[in-house]
Design a protein around this motif. Structure first.
Motif, PDB file in Angstrom:
ATOM      1  N   MET A  99       0.810  -1.216   0.000  1.00 35.34           N
ATOM      2  CA  MET A  99       0.000   0.000   0.000  1.00 35.34           C
ATOM      3  C   MET A  99       0.842   1.265   0.000  1.00 35.34           C
ATOM      4  O   MET A  99       0.345   2.372   0.152  1.00 35.34           O
ATOM      5  CB  MET A  99      -0.955  -0.025   1.209  1.00 35.34           C
ATOM      6  N   ARG A 128     -10.966   4.974 -14.932  1.00 32.83           N
ATOM      7  CA  ARG A 128     -10.456   5.253 -13.571  1.00 32.83           C
ATOM      8  C   ARG A 128      -9.908   6.679 -13.446  1.00 32.83           C
ATOM      9  O   ARG A 128      -9.175   6.988 -12.512  1.00 32.83           O
ATOM     10  CB  ARG A 128      -9.364   4.255 -13.146  1.00 32.83           C
ATOM     11  N   ILE A 148      -5.537  11.165  -2.230  1.00 27.36           N
ATOM     12  CA  ILE A 148      -6.604  10.208  -2.505  1.00 27.36           C
ATOM     13  C   ILE A 148      -6.425   9.048  -1.535  1.00 27.36           C
ATOM     14  O   ILE A 148      -5.334   8.486  -1.420  1.00 27.36           O
ATOM     15  CB  ILE A 148      -6.534   9.664  -3.952  1.00 27.36           C
ATOM     16  N   LYS A 149      -7.494   8.690  -0.822  1.00 27.29           N
ATOM     17  CA  LYS A 149      -7.360   7.594   0.129  1.00 27.29           C
ATOM     18  C   LYS A 149      -8.527   6.625   0.004  1.00 27.29           C
ATOM     19  O   LYS A 149      -9.612   6.987  -0.462  1.00 27.29           O
ATOM     20  CB  LYS A 149      -7.248   8.114   1.559  1.00 27.29           C
ATOM     21  N   GLU A 150      -8.285   5.391   0.405  1.00 28.28           N
ATOM     22  CA  GLU A 150      -9.314   4.366   0.493  1.00 28.28           C
ATOM     23  C   GLU A 150      -9.784   4.280   1.939  1.00 28.28           C
ATOM     24  O   GLU A 150      -8.965   4.276   2.863  1.00 28.28           O
ATOM     25  CB  GLU A 150      -8.750   3.007   0.067  1.00 28.28           C
ATOM     26  N   ASP A 151     -11.103   4.205   2.132  1.00 32.04           N
ATOM     27  CA  ASP A 151     -11.631   4.047   3.490  1.00 32.04           C
ATOM     28  C   ASP A 151     -11.091   2.777   4.130  1.00 32.04           C
ATOM     29  O   ASP A 151     -10.776   2.752   5.323  1.00 32.04           O
ATOM     30  CB  ASP A 151     -13.159   3.987   3.471  1.00 32.04           C
ATOM     31  N   GLU A 152     -11.007   1.708   3.328  1.00 29.37           N
ATOM     32  CA  GLU A 152     -10.543   0.427   3.863  1.00 29.37           C
ATOM     33  C   GLU A 152      -9.983  -0.433   2.744  1.00 29.37           C
ATOM     34  O   GLU A 152     -10.559  -0.502   1.663  1.00 29.37           O
ATOM     35  CB  GLU A 152     -11.695  -0.305   4.556  1.00 29.37           C
ATOM     36  N   ILE A 153      -8.844  -1.078   3.018  1.00 25.42           N
ATOM     37  CA  ILE A 153      -8.235  -1.999   2.066  1.00 25.42           C
ATOM     38  C   ILE A 153      -7.969  -3.330   2.760  1.00 25.42           C
ATOM     39  O   ILE A 153      -7.395  -3.373   3.845  1.00 25.42           O
ATOM     40  CB  ILE A 153      -6.900  -1.450   1.514  1.00 25.42           C
ATOM     41  N   LYS A 203      -7.311   0.919   7.276  1.00 33.29           N
ATOM     42  CA  LYS A 203      -8.232   2.044   7.113  1.00 33.29           C
ATOM     43  C   LYS A 203      -7.510   3.326   6.688  1.00 33.29           C
ATOM     44  O   LYS A 203      -6.339   3.526   7.009  1.00 33.29           O
ATOM     45  CB  LYS A 203      -8.989   2.288   8.425  1.00 33.29           C
ATOM     46  N   ASP A 204      -8.254   4.192   5.992  1.00 30.02           N
ATOM     47  CA  ASP A 204      -7.784   5.538   5.621  1.00 30.02           C
ATOM     48  C   ASP A 204      -6.431   5.510   4.920  1.00 30.02           C
ATOM     49  O   ASP A 204      -5.559   6.341   5.179  1.00 30.02           O
ATOM     50  CB  ASP A 204      -7.723   6.433   6.863  1.00 30.02           C
ATOM     51  N   ILE A 255      -3.503   6.314  -1.118  1.00 31.09           N
ATOM     52  CA  ILE A 255      -3.029   5.531  -2.260  1.00 31.09           C
ATOM     53  C   ILE A 255      -2.381   6.397  -3.333  1.00 31.09           C
ATOM     54  O   ILE A 255      -1.674   5.887  -4.204  1.00 31.09           O
ATOM     55  CB  ILE A 255      -4.171   4.701  -2.873  1.00 31.09           C
TER      56      ILE A 255
END
Length: 210
Positions: A44, A111, A135-140, A176-177, A180
């Motif tokens: 990540m 994308r 840019i972030k993902e809430d959860e991976i 979380k958070d 990326i």
């Protein structure tokens, strides 16, 4: 609001305990604390997050608030025992601008993401201020060593700890958070804000990334 960034890694055996501190901050300061977690040496990781961790992290885990060295501290990055009080201190400091994200367009096929960040100033400010975008993902959740979270027996062997009784590595761990991508670059977009601004002045900057 305040920005809290954490330096972490799937290989970091004390980081799951630190994430319980982050969860507490998220629950205590809902909608007032912006959490961005920068991963190191796992699947990540990204180049710009690495730059921030190199500049600010005082070991792993480490947290930094508004990228500012706190009074009485040697480093910008702080150990988790200081996070709650630092969050309270940061939230008590006035910020010079309101931030809005507008004109968001996402093409699911390509994308490609386009958006605008607007800073509306509520105070006078002078200096090298820049707009930044993450840019972030809430959860991976991922499969393999780049995602499986290592954890110390200090926590798995403690029945009172949230991770008491768990095995290491924790397969399918919810990260979380996770930041990326940082389309502005780690230090923000050069020239995105004039050297002097005044109340009611609005500044915008457009971003596009895939």
């Amino acid at each position: 609001n305040t920005l809290m960034e954490e330096a972490t890694g799937a290989w970091c055996q004390h980081c799951p305990d630190a994430h319980t501190y982050v969860d507490n901050l998220r629950a205590t300061h809902t909608n007032r604390i912006i959490i961005a977690i920068h991963h190191n040496r796992d699947q990540m990781t990204n180049t710009e997050s690495d730059k921030l961790n190199t500049a600010f992290a005082a070991g792993y885990p480490s947290g930094y608030f508004d990228r500012t060295k706190q009074s009485g501290q040697v480093n910008v990055g702080l150990s988790r025992g200081l996070w709650n009080q630092t969050a309270n201190n940061s939230l008590s400091v006035n910020t010079p601008a309101k931030i809005n994200i507008t004109n968001v367009v996402f093409n699911n096929a390509t994308r490609k993401l386009d958006f605008t960040i607007e800073a509306e100033f509520v105070d006078y400010y002078g200096g090298n201020l820049r707009i930044g975008a993450m840019i972030k993902e809430d959860e991976i959740r991922g499969a393999g060593t780049g995602y499986d979270q290592i954890i110390s027996s200090v926590y798995t062997g403690n029945s009172a700890h949230p991770y008491g009784g768990k095995k290491t590595p924790m397969v399918g761990y919810p990260h979380k958070d996770v930041v990326i991508a940082i389309p502005s670059g780690a230090w923000g977009s050069d020239g995105s804000v004039p050297t002097t601004v005044a109340p009611a002045q609005k500044v915008t900057f457009d971003y596009s990334c895939t």
